[in-house]
Design an enzyme around this catalytic site. Sequence first.
Site, PDB file in Angstrom:
ATOM      1  N   SER A 496       4.638  -2.374 -11.945  1.00 39.24           N
ATOM      2  CA  SER A 496       4.937  -2.604 -10.372  1.00 39.24           C
ATOM      3  C   SER A 496       6.408  -2.605 -10.220  1.00 39.24           C
ATOM      4  O   SER A 496       7.368  -1.889 -10.577  1.00 39.24           O
ATOM      5  CB  SER A 496       3.965  -3.333  -9.688  1.00 39.24           C
ATOM      6  N   ASP A 584      -2.610   6.272  -8.794  1.00 33.70           N
ATOM      7  CA  ASP A 584      -1.905   5.035  -8.334  1.00 33.70           C
ATOM      8  C   ASP A 584      -1.783   5.298  -6.744  1.00 33.70           C
ATOM      9  O   ASP A 584      -1.110   6.339  -6.492  1.00 33.70           O
ATOM     10  CB  ASP A 584      -0.811   4.787  -9.131  1.00 33.70           C
ATOM     11  N   HIS A 616      -3.024   1.592 -10.379  1.00 33.33           N
ATOM     12  CA  HIS A 616      -1.846   0.917 -10.636  1.00 33.33           C
ATOM     13  C   HIS A 616      -2.044  -0.324 -11.482  1.00 33.33           C
ATOM     14  O   HIS A 616      -2.474  -1.439 -11.259  1.00 33.33           O
ATOM     15  CB  HIS A 616      -1.638   0.102  -9.089  1.00 33.33           C
TER      16      HIS A 616
END
Length: 675
Positions: A496, A584, A616
């Site tokens: 991320s 995601d 994600h």
Amino acid sequence: MKRALSGVVGACLLAAASLPATALAQSPDLIPRKLIFGNPSRLAPKLSPDGKTIAWIAPRNGVLNVWVAPVDALASAKPVTDEKPRPIMEYWWSPDGRRIVYAQDRGGNENWVLYGVEVATGAQTTYTDAEKVTVRVIGASPRVPGSILIGLNNRVPQFHDVYRLDLASGKRELVLKNDRWAGFLADWDLNLRFGFRQTPTGGAAVDRIGPDGKAEPYDEIGADDTFTTGPLGMTADGRTLYVRDSRGRNTSALLGVDIASGKSTPIGASEKADVSGLIAHPTTGEIEAYGVNHLKKEWVPVAASLRDDVAFLNREAKGEWSVLSQTLDNRMWTLQVDRVSEPVTFYLYDRGAKKLARLFTARPDLEGRALAPMGTFEIRSRDGLVLPSYLSLPPGADRNGDGKPDQALPMVLYVHGGPWARDNYGYSSIHQWLANRGYAVLSVNYRGSTGFGKAFLNAATREFAGKMHDDLIDAVNWAVKEGIAQREKVAIMGGSYGGYATLVGVTFTPDVFACGVDIVGPSNLVTLIESFPPYWGPMLELSWYPRVGDPRKEADRKDLLARSPITRVDQIRKPLLIGQGANDPRVTQRESDQIVAAMKAKSIPVTYALYPDEGHGFARPENRTSFFAITEGFLARCLGGKQEPVGGDFAGSSLKVLEGADYVPGLKEAAAGRM
């Protein structure tokens, strides 16, 4: 010939070949990846409200599901859910103790669907819609044991209307049609009492909601305090509102506010860290202890009745502890205990008898293995900020016990996501795996990390690829200066925001890192922000627009592009591995696709692994294990660490190697048919 074969990979091979033989000699025997990243044996035990039954998460046919057992007969446990193929990551007991409630999405798309299963019969109820709707649990209370409050964005994607859900029948009753609030706080009778919304100035407003649904302003929080100030909960009698508040100070303090008069009473605070974590009485809602976490977590008792418990657990748990569940009479708790160099273990705590009974450990196959300790350090940034950081070393690498290796090692800088999150002291599967392979592993709470006061957090405003990245570089320089890391043998890795930091590392500072591993990281801040799900809309004014940039404004758009790795692809000179989940919703596949395409256009090598059934991050253990098998080979070639053969680590995964299988030893052969 591509640059990879003549320069990038060749340089890594040469560097690995020249690594001193003693640098990795002290690392222990390899722990199989599947023992670290495969399914845990059991975790997250939670007591039913009456304390007669206990539930936990454990594999069923290879997929994590919820099991239940009488609290005095764990061996008779039975599964009550049968999810396939995605694991259940979180669950709750219904207030009446009759049901297990949990949420699931499809392939990581975060369109959460709420389910309930009756423990006695196994009957399952699907409570919410599956298509393009995500559910939020807003409130639950022992006073209303058969119902909960939920939010659904099935009318307007940006906002969640509030419903009262009857758990037995599955019927929903509309409580409030919502067109402005980002979140709510309900009382113990499941009446909405407060709503939260952003203000045009980047701050937050708290509105008081009356019985008729009408609202009036109650409080306003300035932009500097939005992340460190806000309501936490209410007492059962409806008189006291608990808040954390950083106004007039740096770190957030815990306050009790008389709702009728507005008068606030300080309960606790720390000068080093925000109040984080609460222990409240299960039937009164009164806060009995609060947590503070600077380098390590500490519990501070508020109620006299809990002082002996905190002292007992601090003494007997032999590690950091946290409360996972409480019975309604508050006599029995389940605890998680983290001793860092052991797998996380769970206990049943009898408060009356002051007795800890071991339930189980999350990973019994790791017990007795040589696991890595974790050291805590405060690193100074170039402009004077203190960066709380954590370092793990291969067991045996620090013979004099000063927390640093006897000689410099290849190092992985592992960067946390968020960015409004933090690294913590404790057992880390990533740290354990990398340390076992012979690397020093450093995690840094760079500016913008949460929990260290508003000044530290706000110092990150508009500093993506700026001072936030400087903090990471300062940490690398510190590690080299302290004899921890070899200058030419530092990799950057993260997910991320950590993936973005990796891409920034190989584009903005290409000479610092030997290679990078980007997991679901954004490459273009403009396309990232413009792709956020609609239900993120109410919060964008509080976080992304003021703190990162607003792509609707031309000047901000230019600045966002200037801070985006996609605009500096031609600077990449070191090996890069990218992992992405196709579903995601936060960092969409486009973010990885576009930087891979840009690198291909410039004949710059990259290895790209895509997982069609993930979002994600990688929830399925088969996918997780396969990606870290690739990563291990990638790092071994770049840094010279140990590598376990791939073996069957790709079995059952959805892995698609879209680019660069040739650049990771053994990947092309192991991934045959997946390209």
